[in-house]
Motif scaffolding. Structure first.
Motif, PDB file in Angstrom:
ATOM      1  N   GLY A  99      72.650 -22.417  14.000  1.00 54.83           N
ATOM      2  CA  GLY A  99      72.630 -23.730  13.384  1.00 54.83           C
ATOM      3  C   GLY A  99      71.272 -24.091  12.875  1.00 54.83           C
ATOM      4  N   ARG A 120      80.788 -24.828  20.916  1.00 57.72           N
ATOM      5  CA  ARG A 120      81.069 -25.836  19.895  1.00 57.72           C
ATOM      6  C   ARG A 120      79.763 -26.340  19.303  1.00 57.72           C
ATOM      7  N   ALA A 121      79.753 -26.609  18.018  1.00 59.64           N
ATOM      8  CA  ALA A 121      78.549 -27.120  17.367  1.00 59.64           C
ATOM      9  C   ALA A 121      78.312 -28.569  17.777  1.00 59.64           C
ATOM     10  N   VAL A 122      77.077 -28.886  18.105  1.00 58.79           N
ATOM     11  CA  VAL A 122      76.701 -30.262  18.457  1.00 58.79           C
ATOM     12  C   VAL A 122      75.931 -30.833  17.273  1.00 58.79           C
ATOM     13  N   PRO A 123      76.436 -31.882  16.625  1.00 56.14           N
ATOM     14  CA  PRO A 123      75.731 -32.452  15.463  1.00 56.14           C
ATOM     15  C   PRO A 123      74.333 -32.927  15.831  1.00 56.14           C
ATOM     16  N   ALA A 124      73.452 -32.861  14.853  1.00 68.06           N
ATOM     17  CA  ALA A 124      72.056 -33.223  15.101  1.00 68.06           C
ATOM     18  C   ALA A 124      71.918 -34.673  15.546  1.00 68.06           C
ATOM     19  N   ASP A 125      72.707 -35.584  14.944  1.00 64.20           N
ATOM     20  CA  ASP A 125      72.566 -36.987  15.339  1.00 64.20           C
ATOM     21  C   ASP A 125      73.024 -37.211  16.774  1.00 64.20           C
ATOM     22  N   GLU A 126      74.009 -36.430  17.248  1.00 66.50           N
ATOM     23  CA  GLU A 126      74.423 -36.554  18.646  1.00 66.50           C
ATOM     24  C   GLU A 126      73.324 -36.031  19.575  1.00 66.50           C
ATOM     25  N   ASP A 139      71.817 -29.570  10.599  1.00 64.16           N
ATOM     26  CA  ASP A 139      73.087 -30.279  10.774  1.00 64.16           C
ATOM     27  C   ASP A 139      73.622 -30.207  12.196  1.00 64.16           C
ATOM     28  N   GLY A 140      73.095 -29.294  13.005  1.00 63.56           N
ATOM     29  CA  GLY A 140      73.587 -29.175  14.362  1.00 63.56           C
ATOM     30  C   GLY A 140      73.343 -27.790  14.926  1.00 63.56           C
ATOM     31  N   TYR A 141      73.622 -27.638  16.226  1.00 64.15           N
ATOM     32  CA  TYR A 141      73.339 -26.376  16.904  1.00 64.15           C
ATOM     33  C   TYR A 141      74.503 -26.003  17.812  1.00 64.15           C
TER      34      TYR A 141
END
Length: 599
Positions: free
Chosen positions: A94, A44-50, A97-99
């Motif tokens: 990614g 699952r993609a993890v948003p950059a801010d998280e 925006d996320g990885y």
């Protein structure tokens, strides 16, 4: 696969990557933390801010996103040696925006654990505890210590990692339940002790440890374990053991937990199990609710793993009818029977049913003699859950008043499903894991079908405009439509247009729908005085919706106080929040609120 690429990832313990025959160094602590985060969210993609929030629990540096980008690039090169510069790679995808980390189930210990746990739960839900225990033990074998050990402690305390540890603890509890059913509790004792290492005050784990020790023939240890946790709870939290742990203690004292190698007790020969079938009759020619039924089937899933489903909605909206209909649809999946209790939460005459009274009724239906019923409510709950252990049963708890009334009535067996209906949101049940579904009035087409089934399709077809007006005047509420249909059935010569005129004239008195008025009045009876006053005042508002500010002006109250009162009305579905800060009443509530007899 290239031998230089990773052949295994481990996060259920010390963070490790196996790179062919070697185990590479994973870099700086924050880089290791990024890899651990991507692994617990694998696929699952993890948003950059998280990512920034997890890696820097305090105040992140201004360059946090750039640092994350560098760490991601380093991990790409680490996991795919020989990857050309700036190439995307196939392991970590990614950017800003996320990885996302891509891996197969057999490559990651967490994915293997979850796959085995799913198989175990399916086996337990279908009455195969031996198979379930085998899968549970294999799943727990993937667990080697604290999740993501080796990353900075402050990062490891983030909820994204502690939730995985709670998942491990829950799995240890389910493994103990399966072991108790098939007499192999010695095999789960190490896992229960490790679970307590992660969650020392978890009473569910302590209860299983006490029962498992007793079932393994170690009764003195079981009693000592209970006394130890009792003292800890008293010292650290100032509370006594809860119902689940107390029930386990009672079973050990009564020697009601038979060691696996003990012979059956001759004075208590096993008798045939009573199979109650208490579901009310399904409504003949049940119509509509296709969306709700599809949602319910999705909530339950294919493995039956959901333990409780909560149906909420306003008075007369058809919660019970939907629950009963779905219960009949599910009956074959729960071959040990069905229990049904009317909890009288909003009964116009009687007080809500006390949980102890409900438990005595259900235990009697399960064949437990009156003389064996304990007097205390906690002991009744323990006996009820023990009686249902290993069974697949459907329990319908209808018209619940609050969470505290329902909580003692919930089975603990993973093979049981509880359906709860209530006019209230019962947020405590949802927090505890119940899956909620709001039941709104049916669509106009479904409401018309409901009326047609009771009045006759030819009669509706002859007066379509009157039929549509009746549906609108009833606010599409099934209880109101049923009341009108009953009057129409009593007077087959009465035109539907005359019925519609009666409903128009009834506005303000509600004489034509006295039963519906009573149903709404019971909801209002449990409101605070200020909320009941606000409900009456809302009837003066000409539009279908209003804001919290407008309601405050109407009531002469501050907006903050008004918002709390609107939330109280929304909890029993006397109003609904259609958009942030905007509230609507059910069309019939205007009539209820301004009824002169209630002034």
């Amino acid at each position: 696969m290239d031998r230089a690429e990773p052949t295994g990832f481990e996060v259920l313990g010390p963070l490790r990557v196996q790179l062919g025959p070697a185990e590479p160094e994973l870099g700086f602590p924050q880089q290791r933390a990024l890899l651990a985060l991507l692994l617990v969210r694998v696929g699952r993609a993890v948003p950059a801010d998280e990512i920034v929030d997890v890696l820097w629990p305090g105040r992140p540096p201004a360059s946090a996103l750039n640092v994350v980008r560098r760490y991601a690039g380093s991990l790409r090169r680490l996991l795919e040696p020989g990857l050309p510069p700036r190439a995307a790679g196939r392991r970590i995808a990614g950017g800003a925006d996320g990885y996302l980390l891509a891996a197969d189930e057999d490559e990651v210990d967490l994915l293997r654990f979850r796959g085995l746990a799913r198989r175990a739960k399916r086996a337990a839900a279908t009455g195969r505890p031996e198979v379930a225990l085998r899968h549970f033990l294999r799943a727990l074998g993937e667990w080697r210590g604290p999740v993501a050990a080796g990353i900075p402690p402050a990062v490891r305390e983030h909820a994204v990692f502690t939730e995985v540890e709670r998942e491990l603890v829950r799995t240890a509890v389910m493994a103990a339940d399966a072991a108790l059913l098939c007499g192999r509790t010695r095999e789960v004792l190490p896992h229960l002790r490790r679970a307590l290492g992660l969650d020392p005050l978890n009473e569910s784990v302590h209860a299983r440890l006490v029962l498992s020790l007793a079932a393994a023939g170690r009764q003195a240890e079981a009693l000592a374990a209970h006394e130890s946790v009792r003292q800890t709870l008293s010292r650290e939290l100032g509370v006594a053991p809860g119902a689940e742990l107390s029930a386990a203690h009672t079973r050990v004292l009564r020697q009601d937990v038979r060691p696996a190698d003990a012979a059956p007790r001759p004075e208590k020969p096993p008798g045939p199990r009573v199979r109650p079938a208490q579901l009310p009759h399904d409504i003949e020619r049940f119509t509509g609710r296709y969306v709700e039924l599809r949602c319910l089937r999705t909530l339950l899933g294919t493995d039956g793993g959901t333990a409780a489903v909560l149906l909420t909605g306003t008075a007369g909206v058809g919660k019970t009818a939907l629950a009963v209909h779905w219960g009949h649809e599910l009956a074959e999946r729960y071959p040990d029977g069905q229990l049904h209790v009317d909890l009288r939460g909003f009964d116009p005459v009687a007080e809500p049913l006390h949980p102890a009274e409900a438990l005595r009724g259900m235990l009697g239906a399960l064949g437990v003699p009156e003389r064996r019923l304990p007097s205390g409510p906690d002991a009744l709950t323990g006996l009820f859950r023990s009686t249902l252990s290993g069974r697949r049963m459907l329990v319908l708890l209808d018209d619940a008043f609050d969470t505290e009334q329902v909580r003692p009535l919930l089975p603990a067996s993973p093979g049981c499903l509880t359906l709860v209906t209530s006019r209230r949101g019962l947020s405590g049940l949802v927090t505890a894991g119940a899956r909620p579904l709001r039941v709104d009035p049916p669509s106009a087409a479904d409401a018309r079908d409901l009326l047609a089934e009771r009045v006759g399709r030819d009669r509706l077809a002859a007066e379509p405009a009157a039929a549509d007006e009746i549906v609108g005047l009833c606010g599409r509420l099934p209880l109101a439509l049923a009341a009108v249909a009953a009057r129409a059935a009593d007077r087959p010569d009465l035109p539907l247009a005359t019925l519609a005129a009666e409903l128009r004239l009834a506005r303000g008195t509600f004489d034509a729908l006295a039963g519906v008025r009573t149903a709404f009045a019971t909801s209002r009876r449990h409101l605070s005085a200020d909320a009941a006053r606000l409900l009456r005042l809302l009837a003066r508002h000409p539009g279908p919706e209003l804001t919290a500010e407008a309601a405050g002006e109407l009531a002469g109250l501050p907006v903050r106080r008004t918002r709390l009162l609107l939330d109280e009305l929304a909890d029993v579905h006397l109003v609904s929040e259609t958009a942030p800060g905007r509230f609507a009443r059910h069309p019939l509530l205007r009539t209820v609120a301004i009824d002169p007899a209630e002034a």
